[in-house]
Design a protein around this motif. Structure first.
Motif, PDB file in Angstrom:
ATOM      1  N   TRP A   1      33.327  67.974  44.043  1.00  0.00           N
ATOM      2  CA  TRP A   1      34.254  68.066  45.211  1.00  0.00           C
ATOM      3  C   TRP A   1      34.288  66.700  46.016  1.00  0.00           C
ATOM      4  O   TRP A   1      33.470  65.738  45.939  1.00  0.00           O
ATOM      5  N   VAL A   2      35.443  66.569  46.956  1.00  0.00           N
ATOM      6  CA  VAL A   2      35.588  65.221  47.713  1.00  0.00           C
ATOM      7  C   VAL A   2      36.262  65.660  48.786  1.00  0.00           C
ATOM      8  O   VAL A   2      37.207  66.557  48.941  1.00  0.00           O
ATOM      9  N   THR A   3      35.669  65.226  50.002  1.00  0.00           N
ATOM     10  CA  THR A   3      36.253  65.674  51.245  1.00  0.00           C
ATOM     11  C   THR A   3      36.404  64.357  52.128  1.00  0.00           C
ATOM     12  O   THR A   3      35.828  63.416  51.982  1.00  0.00           O
ATOM     13  N   SER A   4      37.789  64.564  52.797  1.00  0.00           N
ATOM     14  CA  SER A   4      38.095  63.316  53.628  1.00  0.00           C
ATOM     15  C   SER A   4      38.721  63.970  54.923  1.00  0.00           C
ATOM     16  O   SER A   4      38.875  65.245  54.915  1.00  0.00           O
TER      17      SER A   4
ATOM     18  N   PHE B   1      48.849  68.286  70.466  1.00  0.00           N
ATOM     19  CA  PHE B   1      47.709  69.260  70.098  1.00  0.00           C
ATOM     20  C   PHE B   1      46.641  68.229  69.543  1.00  0.00           C
ATOM     21  O   PHE B   1      46.695  68.037  68.398  1.00  0.00           O
ATOM     22  N   ALA B   2      45.435  67.971  70.137  1.00  0.00           N
ATOM     23  CA  ALA B   2      44.473  67.131  69.659  1.00  0.00           C
ATOM     24  C   ALA B   2      43.625  67.864  68.662  1.00  0.00           C
ATOM     25  O   ALA B   2      43.197  68.885  68.925  1.00  0.00           O
ATOM     26  N   HIS B   3      43.654  67.364  67.298  1.00  0.00           N
ATOM     27  CA  HIS B   3      42.585  67.921  66.265  1.00  0.00           C
ATOM     28  C   HIS B   3      41.993  66.962  65.459  1.00  0.00           C
ATOM     29  O   HIS B   3      42.829  65.833  65.279  1.00  0.00           O
ATOM     30  N   THR B   4      41.222  67.442  64.483  1.00  0.00           N
ATOM     31  CA  THR B   4      40.899  66.595  63.268  1.00  0.00           C
ATOM     32  C   THR B   4      41.176  67.489  62.113  1.00  0.00           C
ATOM     33  O   THR B   4      40.807  68.620  62.036  1.00  0.00           O
ATOM     34  N   LEU B   5      41.624  67.099  61.085  1.00  0.00           N
ATOM     35  CA  LEU B   5      41.819  67.544  59.763  1.00  0.00           C
ATOM     36  C   LEU B   5      40.806  67.308  58.873  1.00  0.00           C
ATOM     37  O   LEU B   5      40.437  66.116  58.795  1.00  0.00           O
ATOM     38  N   GLU B   6      40.271  68.039  58.069  1.00  0.00           N
ATOM     39  CA  GLU B   6      39.188  68.035  56.977  1.00  0.00           C
ATOM     40  C   GLU B   6      39.762  68.636  55.721  1.00  0.00           C
ATOM     41  O   GLU B   6      39.829  69.692  55.924  1.00  0.00           O
ATOM     42  N   MET B   7      39.811  67.850  54.727  1.00  0.00           N
ATOM     43  CA  MET B   7      40.381  68.454  53.570  1.00  0.00           C
ATOM     44  C   MET B   7      39.300  68.335  52.300  1.00  0.00           C
ATOM     45  O   MET B   7      38.695  67.054  52.169  1.00  0.00           O
ATOM     46  N   THR B   8      39.191  69.257  51.597  1.00  0.00           N
ATOM     47  CA  THR B   8      38.233  69.291  50.360  1.00  0.00           C
ATOM     48  C   THR B   8      38.892  69.964  49.158  1.00  0.00           C
ATOM     49  O   THR B   8      39.634  70.781  48.978  1.00  0.00           O
ATOM     50  N   TYR B   9      38.911  68.991  48.075  1.00  0.00           N
ATOM     51  CA  TYR B   9      39.299  69.173  46.731  1.00  0.00           C
ATOM     52  C   TYR B   9      37.822  69.579  45.944  1.00  0.00           C
ATOM     53  O   TYR B   9      37.278  68.738  45.890  1.00  0.00           O
TER      54      TYR B   9
ATOM     55  N   ASP C   1      45.372  56.997  56.673  1.00  0.00           N
ATOM     56  CA  ASP C   1      44.340  56.850  57.671  1.00  0.00           C
ATOM     57  C   ASP C   1      43.246  57.987  57.390  1.00  0.00           C
ATOM     58  O   ASP C   1      42.205  58.033  58.288  1.00  0.00           O
ATOM     59  N   TRP C   2      43.418  58.329  56.190  1.00  0.00           N
ATOM     60  CA  TRP C   2      42.213  59.286  55.941  1.00  0.00           C
ATOM     61  C   TRP C   2      40.901  58.636  55.488  1.00  0.00           C
ATOM     62  O   TRP C   2      40.919  57.472  54.926  1.00  0.00           O
ATOM     63  N   LYS C   3      39.723  59.220  56.088  1.00  0.00           N
ATOM     64  CA  LYS C   3      38.610  58.656  55.964  1.00  0.00           C
ATOM     65  C   LYS C   3      37.584  59.518  54.985  1.00  0.00           C
ATOM     66  O   LYS C   3      37.591  60.517  54.905  1.00  0.00           O
ATOM     67  N   LEU C   4      36.957  58.737  53.795  1.00  0.00           N
ATOM     68  CA  LEU C   4      36.231  59.573  52.949  1.00  0.00           C
ATOM     69  C   LEU C   4      34.786  60.176  53.631  1.00  0.00           C
ATOM     70  O   LEU C   4      34.276  59.255  54.443  1.00  0.00           O
TER      71      LEU C   4
END
Length: 208
Positions: free
Chosen positions: A174-177, A193-201, A160-163
């Motif tokens: 870099w790429v962030t999802s 615990f409601a939250h949003t994750l954002e990950m960058t390589y 379910d990750w979105k680019l």
């Protein structure tokens, strides 16, 4: 000296004074910037463009490849699971890849590549966790948390990750999802615990 031809004979003329151009009312910094832009237009490339060419971020479907040409390093990231499953340095993949094809990895990524271990990592000593002095029991019937002593969360297989973006400049690629954890009721049931994750390589100087 300048020469003119008269009656078939060349004769010399007095030296011509150098042409002087005076520019009034122009800031030196602005003038230098204009000269630089003019030079770039002639050469077709600026120093920044040459540096940026070292790094690229190329997207093909759900795969983004980050490239550092100077160190001959390419990192492949599957954006739907936000997993860097391959890092090839000078022709050698330095990450364990037990699958024969990318499609096999896409079907069951599990803990291969570089997975995100969330919302908890390593083993718990019971099917529950504590936060702010309160005990939260997992609903084992949901099936996303498994075992009497659960391990490594339950997000490594989610697709379910979105680019957000895939870019490169003169310093890195870099790429962030992004993953909206709070939108999934089953996840919220296990970890309320409601939250949003954002990950960058990010690939810079051959380092991920």
């Amino acid at each position: 000296f300048a020469f003119t031809k008269t009656g078939g004979r060349a004769r010399s003329r007095q030296p011509v004074s150098p042409l002087k151009i005076y520019i009034l009312g122009v800031d030196r910094g602005d003038l230098n910037a204009r000269v630089t832009r003019f030079q770039e237009a002639i050469t077709g490339r600026s120093d920044d463009a040459q540096a940026q060419a070292r790094y690229t971020a190329k997207q093909t479907g759900d795969i983004v490849q980050l490239r550092d040409s100077r160190t001959d390093t390419t990192v492949s990231v599957m954006t739907t699971v936000s997993n860097a499953y391959e890092m090839v340095v000078k022709g050698q993949n330095v990450l364990r890849m037990p699958f024969a094809t990318v499609d096999d990895f896409r079907a069951r990524p599990g803990l291969n590549g570089i997975p995100l271990l969330a919302p908890f990592a390593n083993r718990l000593d019971e099917p529950a966790f504590y936060a702010n002095g309160k005990k939260y029991n997992f609903d084992m019937e949901l099936g996303n948390v498994r075992g009497a002593i659960p391990i490594h969360g339950f997000l490594s297989n989610t697709k379910d990750w979105k680019l957000v973006e895939a870019k490169a400049d003169g310093k890195s690629a870099w790429v962030t999802s992004r993953l909206d954890f709070y939108r999934n009721p089953q996840w919220m049931k296990q970890f309320p615990f409601a939250h949003t994750l954002e990950m960058t390589y990010r690939l810079a100087d051959g380092v991920l």
